[in-house]
Write a protein that holds these residues in place. Structure first.
Motif, PDB file in Angstrom:
ATOM      1  N   ARG A 399       0.247  -0.579  -9.696  1.00  0.00           N
ATOM      2  CA  ARG A 399       0.600  -0.182 -11.040  1.00  0.00           C
ATOM      3  C   ARG A 399       2.095   0.150 -11.051  1.00  0.00           C
ATOM      4  O   ARG A 399       2.650   0.992  -9.900  1.00  0.00           O
ATOM      5  CB  ARG A 399      -0.107   1.248 -10.894  1.00  0.00           C
ATOM      6  CG  ARG A 399      -1.747   0.945 -11.006  1.00  0.00           C
ATOM      7  CD  ARG A 399      -2.100   2.563 -11.233  1.00  0.00           C
ATOM      8  NE  ARG A 399      -3.631   2.657 -10.943  1.00  0.00           N
ATOM      9  CZ  ARG A 399      -4.516   2.884 -12.215  1.00  0.00           C
ATOM     10  NH1 ARG A 399      -4.003   2.588 -13.384  1.00  0.00           N
ATOM     11  NH2 ARG A 399      -5.794   2.952 -12.017  1.00  0.00           N
ATOM     12  N   ARG A 400       2.815  -0.482 -11.975  1.00  0.00           N
ATOM     13  CA  ARG A 400       4.127  -0.016 -11.859  1.00  0.00           C
ATOM     14  C   ARG A 400       4.704  -0.040 -13.054  1.00  0.00           C
ATOM     15  O   ARG A 400       4.770  -1.032 -14.000  1.00  0.00           O
ATOM     16  CB  ARG A 400       5.067  -1.144 -10.995  1.00  0.00           C
ATOM     17  CG  ARG A 400       4.917  -1.132  -9.764  1.00  0.00           C
ATOM     18  CD  ARG A 400       5.886  -1.957  -8.981  1.00  0.00           C
ATOM     19  NE  ARG A 400       5.657  -1.831  -7.336  1.00  0.00           N
ATOM     20  CZ  ARG A 400       6.253  -2.401  -6.540  1.00  0.00           C
ATOM     21  NH1 ARG A 400       7.173  -3.213  -6.955  1.00  0.00           N
ATOM     22  NH2 ARG A 400       6.120  -2.189  -5.112  1.00  0.00           N
ATOM     23  N   GLY A 401       5.448   1.038 -13.837  1.00  0.00           N
ATOM     24  CA  GLY A 401       5.906   1.103 -14.753  1.00  0.00           C
ATOM     25  C   GLY A 401       4.726   0.738 -16.149  1.00  0.00           C
ATOM     26  O   GLY A 401       5.185   0.370 -17.135  1.00  0.00           O
ATOM     27  N   LEU A 405       0.683  -5.663 -11.477  1.00  0.00           N
ATOM     28  CA  LEU A 405       1.299  -6.639 -11.150  1.00  0.00           C
ATOM     29  C   LEU A 405       0.751  -7.244  -9.532  1.00  0.00           C
ATOM     30  O   LEU A 405      -0.082  -6.281  -9.273  1.00  0.00           O
ATOM     31  CB  LEU A 405       2.760  -6.147 -10.498  1.00  0.00           C
ATOM     32  CG  LEU A 405       3.835  -5.622 -11.540  1.00  0.00           C
ATOM     33  CD1 LEU A 405       5.138  -5.289 -11.097  1.00  0.00           C
ATOM     34  CD2 LEU A 405       3.821  -6.570 -12.823  1.00  0.00           C
ATOM     35  N   ARG A 406       0.835  -8.354  -9.347  1.00  0.00           N
ATOM     36  CA  ARG A 406       0.058  -9.034  -8.070  1.00  0.00           C
ATOM     37  C   ARG A 406       0.576  -8.275  -7.060  1.00  0.00           C
ATOM     38  O   ARG A 406       2.033  -7.665  -6.960  1.00  0.00           O
ATOM     39  CB  ARG A 406       0.446 -10.353  -8.207  1.00  0.00           C
ATOM     40  CG  ARG A 406      -0.527 -11.264  -8.948  1.00  0.00           C
ATOM     41  CD  ARG A 406      -0.363 -12.476  -8.532  1.00  0.00           C
ATOM     42  NE  ARG A 406      -1.122 -12.823  -7.376  1.00  0.00           N
ATOM     43  CZ  ARG A 406      -0.975 -13.891  -6.448  1.00  0.00           C
ATOM     44  NH1 ARG A 406      -0.144 -14.897  -6.911  1.00  0.00           N
ATOM     45  NH2 ARG A 406      -1.496 -14.129  -5.299  1.00  0.00           N
ATOM     46  N   ASP A 407       0.074  -7.793  -5.738  1.00  0.00           N
ATOM     47  CA  ASP A 407       0.488  -7.224  -4.736  1.00  0.00           C
ATOM     48  C   ASP A 407       1.254  -8.214  -3.756  1.00  0.00           C
ATOM     49  O   ASP A 407       0.381  -8.672  -2.701  1.00  0.00           O
ATOM     50  CB  ASP A 407      -0.489  -6.224  -4.198  1.00  0.00           C
ATOM     51  CG  ASP A 407       0.166  -5.547  -3.177  1.00  0.00           C
ATOM     52  OD1 ASP A 407       1.522  -5.457  -2.798  1.00  0.00           O
ATOM     53  OD2 ASP A 407      -0.850  -5.026  -2.386  1.00  0.00           O
ATOM     54  N   LEU A 408       2.493  -8.761  -3.895  1.00  0.00           N
ATOM     55  CA  LEU A 408       3.000  -9.370  -3.041  1.00  0.00           C
ATOM     56  C   LEU A 408       4.229  -8.770  -2.361  1.00  0.00           C
ATOM     57  O   LEU A 408       4.554  -7.773  -2.495  1.00  0.00           O
ATOM     58  CB  LEU A 408       3.727 -10.654  -4.086  1.00  0.00           C
ATOM     59  CG  LEU A 408       2.584 -11.395  -4.865  1.00  0.00           C
ATOM     60  CD1 LEU A 408       3.555 -12.303  -5.963  1.00  0.00           C
ATOM     61  CD2 LEU A 408       1.512 -12.327  -4.047  1.00  0.00           C
ATOM     62  N   GLU A 419       6.514 -12.768 -15.841  1.00  0.00           N
ATOM     63  CA  GLU A 419       5.224 -13.666 -16.311  1.00  0.00           C
ATOM     64  C   GLU A 419       4.827 -14.202 -15.262  1.00  0.00           C
ATOM     65  O   GLU A 419       3.579 -14.919 -15.495  1.00  0.00           O
ATOM     66  CB  GLU A 419       5.578 -14.660 -17.505  1.00  0.00           C
ATOM     67  CG  GLU A 419       7.038 -15.534 -16.849  1.00  0.00           C
ATOM     68  CD  GLU A 419       8.423 -14.876 -17.121  1.00  0.00           C
ATOM     69  OE1 GLU A 419       9.295 -15.763 -17.281  1.00  0.00           O
ATOM     70  OE2 GLU A 419       8.561 -13.688 -17.325  1.00  0.00           O
ATOM     71  N   ALA A 420       5.432 -14.157 -14.111  1.00  0.00           N
ATOM     72  CA  ALA A 420       4.539 -14.873 -12.844  1.00  0.00           C
ATOM     73  C   ALA A 420       3.912 -13.851 -12.000  1.00  0.00           C
ATOM     74  O   ALA A 420       3.388 -14.525 -11.070  1.00  0.00           O
ATOM     75  CB  ALA A 420       5.797 -15.460 -11.905  1.00  0.00           C
ATOM     76  N   VAL A 421       4.075 -12.666 -12.231  1.00  0.00           N
ATOM     77  CA  VAL A 421       3.355 -11.662 -11.424  1.00  0.00           C
ATOM     78  C   VAL A 421       2.485 -10.617 -12.168  1.00  0.00           C
ATOM     79  O   VAL A 421       1.761 -10.106 -11.785  1.00  0.00           O
ATOM     80  CB  VAL A 421       4.272 -10.993 -10.457  1.00  0.00           C
ATOM     81  CG1 VAL A 421       5.050 -12.087  -9.557  1.00  0.00           C
ATOM     82  CG2 VAL A 421       5.639 -10.298 -11.268  1.00  0.00           C
ATOM     83  N   ASP A 422       3.000 -10.296 -13.552  1.00  0.00           N
ATOM     84  CA  ASP A 422       2.444  -9.587 -14.494  1.00  0.00           C
ATOM     85  C   ASP A 422       1.074 -10.037 -14.965  1.00  0.00           C
ATOM     86  O   ASP A 422       0.972 -10.984 -15.633  1.00  0.00           O
ATOM     87  CB  ASP A 422       3.177  -9.112 -15.434  1.00  0.00           C
ATOM     88  CG  ASP A 422       2.856  -7.866 -16.341  1.00  0.00           C
ATOM     89  OD1 ASP A 422       1.459  -7.622 -16.438  1.00  0.00           O
ATOM     90  OD2 ASP A 422       3.502  -7.115 -16.640  1.00  0.00           O
ATOM     91  N   VAL A 423      -0.217  -9.179 -14.524  1.00  0.00           N
ATOM     92  CA  VAL A 423      -1.403  -9.777 -15.005  1.00  0.00           C
ATOM     93  C   VAL A 423      -2.164  -8.753 -15.648  1.00  0.00           C
ATOM     94  O   VAL A 423      -3.224  -8.808 -16.053  1.00  0.00           O
ATOM     95  CB  VAL A 423      -2.412  -9.954 -13.531  1.00  0.00           C
ATOM     96  CG1 VAL A 423      -1.944 -10.821 -12.668  1.00  0.00           C
ATOM     97  CG2 VAL A 423      -2.500  -8.482 -12.880  1.00  0.00           C
ATOM     98  N   THR A 424      -1.208  -7.689 -16.512  1.00  0.00           N
ATOM     99  CA  THR A 424      -1.711  -6.666 -16.987  1.00  0.00           C
ATOM    100  C   THR A 424      -2.735  -7.241 -18.440  1.00  0.00           C
ATOM    101  O   THR A 424      -3.946  -6.614 -18.816  1.00  0.00           O
ATOM    102  CB  THR A 424      -0.853  -5.893 -17.874  1.00  0.00           C
ATOM    103  OG1 THR A 424       0.097  -5.486 -16.643  1.00  0.00           O
ATOM    104  CG2 THR A 424      -1.328  -4.604 -18.352  1.00  0.00           C
TER     105      THR A 424
END
Length: 712
Positions: A399-401, A405-408, A419-424
């Motif tokens: 959870r960010r802002g 996001l994917r936990d990488l 767009e490469a990490v946000d899965v909301t």
């Protein structure tokens, strides 16, 4: 001089030997005179015992042998392959064998055989695979019905539950040009039907040369581009790929220059062959498929273990391919996990791409049945899928802002755009598929699902993703409208999301669910691995064992007894035969089937009886007013007996009760009581196997020591 066999046949023309000879001669004449519908072409090179499997499957075809021919071209095998092929052909009038100098790859043998073929269609087999029995008949029928130049059939693979399934989701397709697209030809293997005249007209041949990688894709891409009609046959099992360490496709990899040379050649061919406005979409779809599978995935896959020199070589080659065929304008067509790889590769950020690969490999699927039960002759199941890491902890999303996001690793997150990490907003794209697969035939049939997904909180800073779906299995129609025809079926799940795809069995802790469907007994149960299975032929489970016998309701007289089975869901009329084998018992825990003391014969039947009980934990009870009963009779002495039940054509399985029989000079006195059978857990079975393996190892060590150490 002793009489020869030929003399005997001449003297006794009506003998069975002469009849066989006349039949063989007639069949040979028929084969020579008629144009076969299909030419089955096999390129062989030292196939070992695998060729026996090929021939056996051809012998078992429902299409009459005179309606197809088999052409095997031996590619200069160094062993006795050609002699074995000649022996096969000597007793099969529809089989021809040829031998050529070794070419190093299946392409030339296939081309030689195609030139020799006479069939309306040709299809290509590998030298160690097999066809399903109705493959050629149904394929020829549907190819003629659709007037197809190319027919792509249902293929299975021994090591892959989901092999080819994505291409079959729309069922039979008379023409993929009108609906479906080129990806319906996947997997692009050569195990398809091609109209022979069509191949000749357009000069479509396999590219020849030593180690011509992906030669089958060349043929399929060009066939798609030139064909008037391309059909998909999804309703009949056609081909089984027997995966083995000797498959050609496993003999090369992306750490070599050869891999990237051949891939560059393939992509150039696709780019040129699928050119023009009318083929723009197939061109892009095919190139993107290669991008996902053979560029991004294969390059990323080598990074954790490749040497610096191997990585450097591959990076130069893969970047050249990326710049040549995959413009940045195509990036929005990729899913988040794929986009992350593409962007890191374009920036040549190999350490970050390696970290991403390690993180992606951590993810696995865990699916479990939360409810199962029979209703109206169909098995209903609710399934939940979760993503776990290799330590079985939930996969975390941050959870960010106000976003998810994917936990990488932080360095990876910092290098990638949202767009490469946000899965909301990606939950609607979560796919959860279910299927059943025959344990013996390796055929997979997919079930219809309507999945939903949600984020589930782990703590204040993280969530995980959970997918759920409901599915219905109708054993009478699950095989593309036909009944399931193999004894044991295992349930599998696959979840696909944000560019990652993971599969697993469907775990179950639900009690076994028994059913009698128009007289056909079935049991859904958790197998020894803890996954859900369905026994349709009473091989490992049966409806006496799993039908929750009502021991208090047993009744009997001098002719036999009647036992309610309230745990059996009943749908439709019908009954199934039962054989009860009675053995003596002196212990509560059953062992192997002992010598029978008596055998009772009977049936399990459905009838109206309100006292039979209901399956309260199933999705629904049996059809209104229906109940299952076990009825059996036969001569038996007084005593206490362990009971083994054989239902229908199944095997005898221990029943969960013992039977007490008493004669008192009049009617039979009969009662039953539960047998406390304790079922081992999977952990206990693993522990026992470990103990046995250690004991075996100690025994081997002791024997070696005894041989090496002199006796005194």
């Amino acid at each position: 001089m002793p009489m020869r066999r030929g003399d005997a046949l001449g003297r006794y023309p009506d003998s069975r030997f002469a009849a066989r000879r006349r039949d063989a001669a007639a069949e040979e004449s028929r084969v020579i005179d008629e144009t076969p519908r299909i030419s089955v072409i096999i390129a062989a090179y030292a196939p070992g015992d695998g060729i026996d499997r090929v021939i056996a499957s051809l012998d078992a075809q429902t299409l009459p042998q005179h309606q197809f021919e088999t052409i095997v071209v031996d590619d200069g095998s160094p062993d006795d392959t050609f002699a074995r092929l000649q022996a096969f052909a000597s007793s099969r009038p529809n089989m021809r064998v040829h031998r050529i100098e070794n070419s190093g790859w299946p392409s030339r043998p296939r081309n030689v055989a195609t030139d020799l073929a006479r069939g309306e269609w040709v299809m290509f087999m590998d030298h160690d695979d097999s066809l399903y029995p109705d493959a050629l008949r149904r394929a020829a029928e549907y190819a003629a019905e659709t007037d197809a130049d190319l027919l792509s059939p249902k293929e299975s693979k021994t090591t892959d539950v989901w092999w080819g399934m994505s291409s079959l989701e729309q069922g039979n397709l008379p023409d993929v040009h009108a609906a479906g697209g080129i990806h319906r030809l996947s997997p692009m293997v050569p195990h398809k039907l091609y109209r022979r005249a069509f191949l000749a007209e357009h000069g479509i041949r396999f590219p020849e040369g030593r180690r011509m990688l992906w030669e089958d894709i060349y043929v399929n891409v060009e066939a798609y581009a030139r064909a008037q009609r391309v059909a998909v046959l999804a309703d009949t099992p056609f081909y089984l790929w027997h995966s083995s360490p000797t498959n050609n496709s496993k003999s090369y990899g992306p750490t070599t220059a050869e891999y990237w040379d051949r891939l560059d050649d393939l992509l150039a061919f696709i780019d040129a062959t699928l050119s023009g406005p009318e083929l723009a979409e197939p061109r892009r779809a095919t190139l993107l498929q290669q991008y996902r599978d053979r560029v991004l995935s294969r390059f990323s896959g080598i990074l954790p273990t490749a040497t610096p020199d191997e990585t450097a070589l591959a990076l130069v080659r893969v970047r050249r391919i990326q710049d040549r065929y995959y413009p940045p304008e195509w990036d929005p067509l990729l899913r988040p996990a794929e986009l992350a790889r593409a962007l890191l590769l374009r920036g040549e950020q190999v350490p970050l791409l390696t970290q991403l690969q390690v993180a992606d490999k951590e993810v696995k699927n865990r699916a479990r049945a939360t409810a199962i039960g029979w209703s109206e002759g169909r098995l209903h199941l609710d399934v939940e899928a979760r993503w776990l890491d290799q330590q079985d902890a939930p996969v975390r999303f941050l959870r960010r802002g106000g976003r998810i996001l994917r936990d990488l690793p932080e360095a990876v997150l910092a290098a990638l755009p949202p767009e490469a990490v946000d899965v909301t907003d990606s939950l609607d794209s979560f796919v959860l598929q279910l299927a059943v697969r025959s344990r013996t035939e390796r055929v997979t049939w997919q079930l219809a699902t309507a999945p939903t997904a949600r984020f589930e909180a782990l703590d204040d800073d993280a969530v995980t993703v959970v997918g759920t779906t409901h599915a219905v299995l109708d054993p009478a129609t699950a095989a593309a409208g036909r009944p399931l025809d193999a004894p044991i079926w295992d349930f599998y799940a696959a979840s696909r999301w944000v560019g990652l795809s993971r599969g697993s069995g469907v775990r179950s802790r639900q009690p076994a669910r028994a059913a009698l469907l128009h007289g056909r007994p079935m049991v859904a149960y958790a197998n020894v691995t803890g996954n859900l299975s369905l026994d349709t032929e009473q091989r490992l489970r049966n409806i006496v064992k799993d039908g929750r016998p009502d021991l208090a309701g047993v009744t009997g007289d001098a002719t036999g007894f009647r036992l309610p089975l309230p745990g059996v869901h009943v749908h439709g009329p019908g009954e199934t035969p039962v054989e009860l084998v009675l053995t003596s018992t002196h212990a509560e825990q059953p062992g192997p089937l002992a010598a029978p003391v008596a055998t009772l014969t009977g049936r399990i039947t459905a009838g109206a009886d309100g006292d039979a009980g209901t399956d309260a934990t199933a999705v629904a009870d049996s059809d209104a007013g229906q109940a299952a009963w076990l009825e059996a009779g036969g001569a038996v002495r007084s005593g206490t007996y362990r009971v083994w039940a054989r239902v229908a054509s199944g095997v005898p399985l221990i029943a969960p009760f013992v039977l007490h029989v008493a004669h008192h000079g009049g009617p039979l006195g009969l009662s039953a009581r539960a047998l406390p059978v304790r079922i081992e857990t999977a952990a206990e079975r693993r522990a026992k196997r470990a103990v046995a393996l250690r004991a075996r190892a100690r025994g081997v060590a002791r024997r070696v020591r005894d041989r090496l150490v002199p006796r005194r």
